[in-house]
Design an enzyme around this catalytic site. Structure first.
Site, short mmCIF file in Angstrom:
data_model
loop_
_atom_site.label_atom_id
_atom_site.label_comp_id
_atom_site.label_asym_id
_atom_site.label_seq_id
_atom_site.Cartn_x
_atom_site.Cartn_y
_atom_site.Cartn_z
N HIS A 1 -3.01 7.80 7.86
CA HIS A 1 -2.94 6.49 7.66
C HIS A 1 -4.10 5.75 8.35
O HIS A 1 -4.19 5.27 9.28
CB HIS A 1 -1.73 5.73 8.28
CG HIS A 1 -1.44 4.24 7.56
ND1 HIS A 1 -1.97 3.22 8.39
CD2 HIS A 1 -1.18 3.78 6.42
CE1 HIS A 1 -1.75 2.05 7.58
NE2 HIS A 1 -1.15 2.52 6.69
N ASP B 1 0.69 -1.13 0.04
CA ASP B 1 0.01 -0.09 0.06
C ASP B 1 0.85 1.40 -0.02
O ASP B 1 0.33 2.55 -0.24
CB ASP B 1 -1.06 0.07 1.08
CG ASP B 1 -0.34 -0.38 2.49
OD1 ASP B 1 0.61 -1.11 2.70
OD2 ASP B 1 -0.96 0.32 3.39
N HIS B 2 2.22 1.31 0.06
CA HIS B 2 3.04 2.23 0.20
C HIS B 2 3.97 2.43 -1.12
O HIS B 2 4.62 3.52 -1.24
CB HIS B 2 3.94 2.38 1.41
CG HIS B 2 3.06 2.52 2.78
ND1 HIS B 2 3.31 3.82 3.60
CD2 HIS B 2 2.11 1.81 3.32
CE1 HIS B 2 2.36 3.70 4.53
NE2 HIS B 2 1.60 2.56 4.34
#
Lengths: 303, 303
Positions: free
Chosen positions: B268, B66-67
């Protein structure tokens, strides 16, 4: 809808303000098959109101980033959402290695059964939604590239009301038995299914991915209900299109016409076309039913 | 703006209807530094009106999908847009292998100079926009994970009008010479820069990526102008947060308070918070200036 398509992204290579990267969903009785998975596919599934957990199979046409960079993130989100059922992911050779290395470097493995199939040209497979798929070779230059012909499972035949009436048969439970292929007796007379049923045509969906115009597409798209064809440019840029392994709207329309495809969807639209009208106008010269794909467009084949 | 932040995505792990995956842009005098590159980063740059060609460096906190799944597509789009200038991409060990394998399987290599740096904890580097960066270790469980402390280059000092007046000095060309550090003579009297200039405070931006609350963040965030901290959950889910290598809003606020950070940005955010108000309320108990990140939010540090 019982059967149809939802276009998640429709751009070529680079996303624009209005068009995301390639991704097409085949919706069939609540089960989804995804064709290509460009970056942003999972976000657009959310926008389209389609659950990633309903995806039974993902077919990748070729391993260029704009068609595949949305795949790892989609698989991870399926896991986060609690997927436990098998997923089939099929595509050209290299697909397995791509996923293996991405999983390795990002320290992740799918917690659900993932079946990865690398397909040879003209290889057939049965999809979990009952569709028959054929992976046909297309021509996108140096990389192995496949298109897909998807054929709907056999449909329950319809009873001809006219023929039934002539035989003294009225709508009711006997209809269902005839539709299931069983003979019935009415007023002492045997009626065989073939006397009254009419086969329903099966829907055929063909998607080329990125390709120059090719004879293999004409062959694979014979009698297609819908042909989704690369139409990156208009024909004034035919040279650039062919050099880069793509087609023009004109090319797509000629292939659709030669194959006898009913509906042509122009796909993989270059960022230079803010207004897709020129693509549409050009294709309509060669084919009567043309649609330009746009993001989140639903193409209903059976409501 | 001269200096500020643009949040491209602000969700945790899975994108939602309103929040995309992590990506933060540091804007400084027309040059951009990207912190993390979740899937969809390039599309959100387009929405934010920021050109990928202005990105001089990309700093990755850790190699969870996801990063980082937006990184390969962003690099390819830079190439499509004609990039020729050097790009620095830095992150923890494994970053080079990840890019090498993705490029290999998708048959692509960057046509511009790409410098990939794998950083050790506490390693320092100078960014192309003049910022000093320190990669500090954070605690996200098994994977190597880094946060970044970014310090603005020295600013041109300001002339104290009060002190200048006392010395008989008026605004004009002599001011510039004193700001550049040169002594001047006025009415036969030598004036040294240190008699009239006042140093301008440098902006310090600190981003944790995904982490449990750690002492290393407190250390790295000392005197930060802005601390962007993992705040995945509220503190009623502290156990889950810490088990998964994340922080609560309360954790983030305590770290910010201990470090003396001026502004805390909660980042986040788990998909469970449709309304981020509970995160904000909780953090404000421990820190006076808290913002919850949202997609396409600009945080202006100097207009």
């Amino acid at each position: 809808m019982e059967l149809g398509l939802v276009f998640l992204g429709s751009s070529a290579a680079v996303p624009t303000r209005n068009r995301g990267l390639p991704g097409i969903v085949v919706v069939y009785r609540g089960s989804l098959v995804l064709l290509d998975a460009g970056e942003g596919t999972q976000a657009r599934l959310v926008l389209a109101g389609l659950s990633p957990l309903k995806i039974a199979a993902i077919l990748i046409t070729h391993l260029h980033g704009d068609h595949v960079f949305g795949l790892p993130g989609l698989l991870q989100s399926m896991a986060m959402l609690g997927r436990r059922s098998l997923l089939l992911v099929a595509g050209p050779r290299g697909l397995y290695g791509f996923l293996r290395e991405v999983f390795r470097y990002t320290a992740w493995l799918p917690p659900f059964p993932l079946y990865v199939a690398e397909l040879a040209p003209w290889e057939k497979l049965r999809l979990p939604n009952g569709f028959k798929a054929i992976a046909f070779p297309v021509d996108h230059g140096a990389v192995p590239a496949l298109g897909y012909r998807l054929v709907e499972p056999p449909r329950r035949p319809r009873i001809s009301l006219e023929k039934a009436k002539k035989l003294g048969l009225r709508p009711g439970p006997l209809f269902s038995r005839l539709q299931r292929g069983e003979p019935v007796v009415v007023d002492g007379r045997l009626i065989r299914p073939e006397e009254v049923v009419e086969e329903q045509p099966r829907t055929i969906i063909v998607y080329t991915g990125d390709t120059r115009p090719t004879g293999s597409t004409v062959e694979a798209a014979r009698g297609a209900t819908v042909l989704i064809h690369d139409a990156t440019f208009t024909s004034n840029m035919a040279r650039e299109a062919h050099e880069q392994g793509h087609s023009t709207a004109r090319d797509a329309a000629i292939v659709a016409s030669q194959a006898g495809a009913k509906i042509l969807v122009l796909y993989h639209i270059s960022a230079r076309y803010d207004d897709p009208e020129p693509l549409l106008r050009e294709a309509r010269t060669y084919h009567p039913r043309v649609v330009v794909a746009e993001d989140l467009l639903s193409l209903v084949l059976r409501p």
